[in-house]
Design a protein around this motif. Sequence first.
Motif, PDB file in Angstrom:
ATOM      1  N   ASP A 118      62.938   9.465  38.292  1.00 12.06           N
ATOM      2  CA  ASP A 118      63.119  10.919  38.237  1.00 12.06           C
ATOM      3  C   ASP A 118      64.056  11.434  39.326  1.00 12.06           C
ATOM      4  O   ASP A 118      64.223  12.647  39.462  1.00 12.06           O
ATOM      5  CB  ASP A 118      61.768  11.635  38.336  1.00 12.06           C
ATOM      6  CG  ASP A 118      61.100  11.481  39.698  1.00 12.06           C
ATOM      7  OD1 ASP A 118      61.351  10.461  40.379  1.00 12.06           O
ATOM      8  OD2 ASP A 118      60.317  12.375  40.075  1.00 12.06           O
ATOM      9  N   VAL A 120      67.469  12.350  40.607  1.00 15.51           N
ATOM     10  CA  VAL A 120      68.749  12.699  39.999  1.00 15.51           C
ATOM     11  C   VAL A 120      69.905  12.068  40.770  1.00 15.51           C
ATOM     12  O   VAL A 120      70.827  11.492  40.184  1.00 15.51           O
ATOM     13  CB  VAL A 120      68.903  14.231  39.948  1.00 15.51           C
ATOM     14  CG1 VAL A 120      70.291  14.633  39.449  1.00 15.51           C
ATOM     15  CG2 VAL A 120      67.822  14.848  39.068  1.00 15.51           C
ATOM     16  N   VAL A 208      72.554  18.070  34.149  1.00 16.22           N
ATOM     17  CA  VAL A 208      72.432  18.782  35.420  1.00 16.22           C
ATOM     18  C   VAL A 208      73.690  19.618  35.667  1.00 16.22           C
ATOM     19  O   VAL A 208      74.813  19.149  35.482  1.00 16.22           O
ATOM     20  CB  VAL A 208      72.218  17.774  36.568  1.00 16.22           C
ATOM     21  CG1 VAL A 208      72.314  18.447  37.931  1.00 16.22           C
ATOM     22  CG2 VAL A 208      70.864  17.079  36.394  1.00 16.22           C
ATOM     23  N   ASN A 251      69.212  14.377  32.047  1.00 15.54           N
ATOM     24  CA  ASN A 251      67.750  14.373  32.155  1.00 15.54           C
ATOM     25  C   ASN A 251      67.100  14.218  30.787  1.00 15.54           C
ATOM     26  O   ASN A 251      67.541  14.823  29.811  1.00 15.54           O
ATOM     27  CB  ASN A 251      67.264  15.684  32.782  1.00 15.54           C
ATOM     28  CG  ASN A 251      67.765  15.884  34.196  1.00 15.54           C
ATOM     29  OD1 ASN A 251      68.267  14.953  34.834  1.00 15.54           O
ATOM     30  ND2 ASN A 251      67.635  17.107  34.698  1.00 15.54           N
ATOM     31  N   ILE A 257      66.580  21.222  38.597  1.00  5.42           N
ATOM     32  CA  ILE A 257      66.359  20.166  39.573  1.00  5.42           C
ATOM     33  C   ILE A 257      65.559  20.681  40.759  1.00  5.42           C
ATOM     34  O   ILE A 257      65.434  21.892  40.975  1.00  5.42           O
ATOM     35  CB  ILE A 257      67.690  19.570  40.069  1.00  5.42           C
ATOM     36  CG1 ILE A 257      68.573  20.668  40.704  1.00  5.42           C
ATOM     37  CG2 ILE A 257      68.413  18.879  38.928  1.00  5.42           C
ATOM     38  CD1 ILE A 257      69.861  20.151  41.321  1.00  5.42           C
ATOM     39  N   ARG A 268      65.516  15.580  42.730  1.00  2.00           N
ATOM     40  CA  ARG A 268      64.707  15.112  41.610  1.00  2.00           C
ATOM     41  C   ARG A 268      64.756  16.105  40.447  1.00  2.00           C
ATOM     42  O   ARG A 268      65.153  17.255  40.625  1.00  2.00           O
ATOM     43  CB  ARG A 268      63.247  14.922  42.057  1.00  2.00           C
ATOM     44  CG  ARG A 268      63.053  13.802  43.070  1.00  2.00           C
ATOM     45  CD  ARG A 268      61.595  13.690  43.522  1.00  2.00           C
ATOM     46  NE  ARG A 268      61.401  12.499  44.352  1.00  2.00           N
ATOM     47  CZ  ARG A 268      61.665  12.442  45.644  1.00  2.00           C
ATOM     48  NH1 ARG A 268      62.147  13.504  46.274  1.00  2.00           N
ATOM     49  NH2 ARG A 268      61.466  11.320  46.319  1.00  2.00           N
ATOM     50  N   THR A 269      64.330  15.645  39.290  1.00  2.00           N
ATOM     51  CA  THR A 269      64.165  16.568  38.172  1.00  2.00           C
ATOM     52  C   THR A 269      62.988  17.487  38.489  1.00  2.00           C
ATOM     53  O   THR A 269      61.965  17.048  39.031  1.00  2.00           O
ATOM     54  CB  THR A 269      63.900  15.821  36.857  1.00  2.00           C
ATOM     55  OG1 THR A 269      62.754  14.966  37.023  1.00  2.00           O
ATOM     56  CG2 THR A 269      65.099  14.967  36.460  1.00  2.00           C
ATOM     57  N   SER A 273      60.723  14.532  34.799  1.00  2.00           N
ATOM     58  CA  SER A 273      61.223  13.652  33.734  1.00  2.00           C
ATOM     59  C   SER A 273      62.221  12.645  34.294  1.00  2.00           C
ATOM     60  O   SER A 273      62.769  12.817  35.388  1.00  2.00           O
ATOM     61  CB  SER A 273      61.891  14.476  32.633  1.00  2.00           C
ATOM     62  OG  SER A 273      63.030  15.169  33.130  1.00  2.00           O
ATOM     63  N   THR A 275      65.741  10.513  34.585  1.00  2.00           N
ATOM     64  CA  THR A 275      67.132  10.942  34.604  1.00  2.00           C
ATOM     65  C   THR A 275      68.023   9.708  34.764  1.00  2.00           C
ATOM     66  O   THR A 275      67.572   8.669  35.269  1.00  2.00           O
ATOM     67  CB  THR A 275      67.371  11.953  35.749  1.00  2.00           C
ATOM     68  OG1 THR A 275      68.713  12.445  35.708  1.00  2.00           O
ATOM     69  CG2 THR A 275      67.116  11.319  37.108  1.00  2.00           C
TER      70      THR A 275
END
Length: 294
Positions: A118, A120, A208, A251, A257, A268-269, A273, A275
């Motif tokens: 998760d 990003v 994103v 994502n 985010i 992170r998300t 979830s 990514t």
Amino acid sequence: MYDGRTNPGRNDECWCGSGKKYKKCHLAFDERLQSMYEQGFELPDRASLKSAADIEGIKRSATINIGVLDYVAERIGPGTTTEEVDRWVHDYTVEHGGIPADLNYEGYPKSVCTSINDVVCHGIPSEDDVLREGDIVNVDCSTILDGYYSDSSRMFRIGEVSPERARLVDETKKAMEAGLAAIEPWGLLGDVGAAVNAYAKAQGFSVVREFGGHGIGFDFHEDPFVSHVSEPGTGMVLVPGLVFTIEPMVNAGEAPIDMSDPNGWTVRTADGSDTAQWEVQVAITEDGHELLSW
């Protein structure tokens, strides 16, 4: 000219360093740029454009960057710590004459970013982060060689991963490739991001917005910012000599985010979830584009 630089005389040496007379080198090119500027197009400063010699310098740097990721691919697996990945990247880069561009960049403490599940982007390697069967991880590294910067990242599946994670990894790569396919010399950068976003959305994913690609070559981060959610028919003109990255962060859930990690880096998300991200470095040419790092 639009960028404030004075052009040489027709029979003087061209500003690009080719050694040719201006009239036989960049005169028509500059006239086209000036005409587009007067029509209201967004253009790169000519000082940011890379010559053939610059492209070769970036490719030499990219040889190390590509080699680093190949090296990681041969070794990464269940039980690997992200601290080990950082050591691999640092040692390989230095042993091949390069400098890890990430290390100490704006205070970043490591030579690579390792972003798991998760995360990003900007995951900081640690002995505490042990890769486990079923994880997905992005390894993002950048190299400086003789003053030239290269940059790329890849996703790695750790052992057997779920079908959902495998699909996310695969479709994110295809989204990046959709952006590459949208490149047209003298076209517009917004078409690249629009293609990425359209593909990802068609797969049920989100892209994103806050992070994107960037110009690179003479420095780590240059203009333009490369949005992966841009509108078609917008953005900077894709002038031959422009070098930038395409690196969508896609994502499985929603796009928002979370940037609240106390380390000041790790993103992170927001919904937890998974990514994924793939990154390539590309140069615009007169007849298309050339991949420099992947």
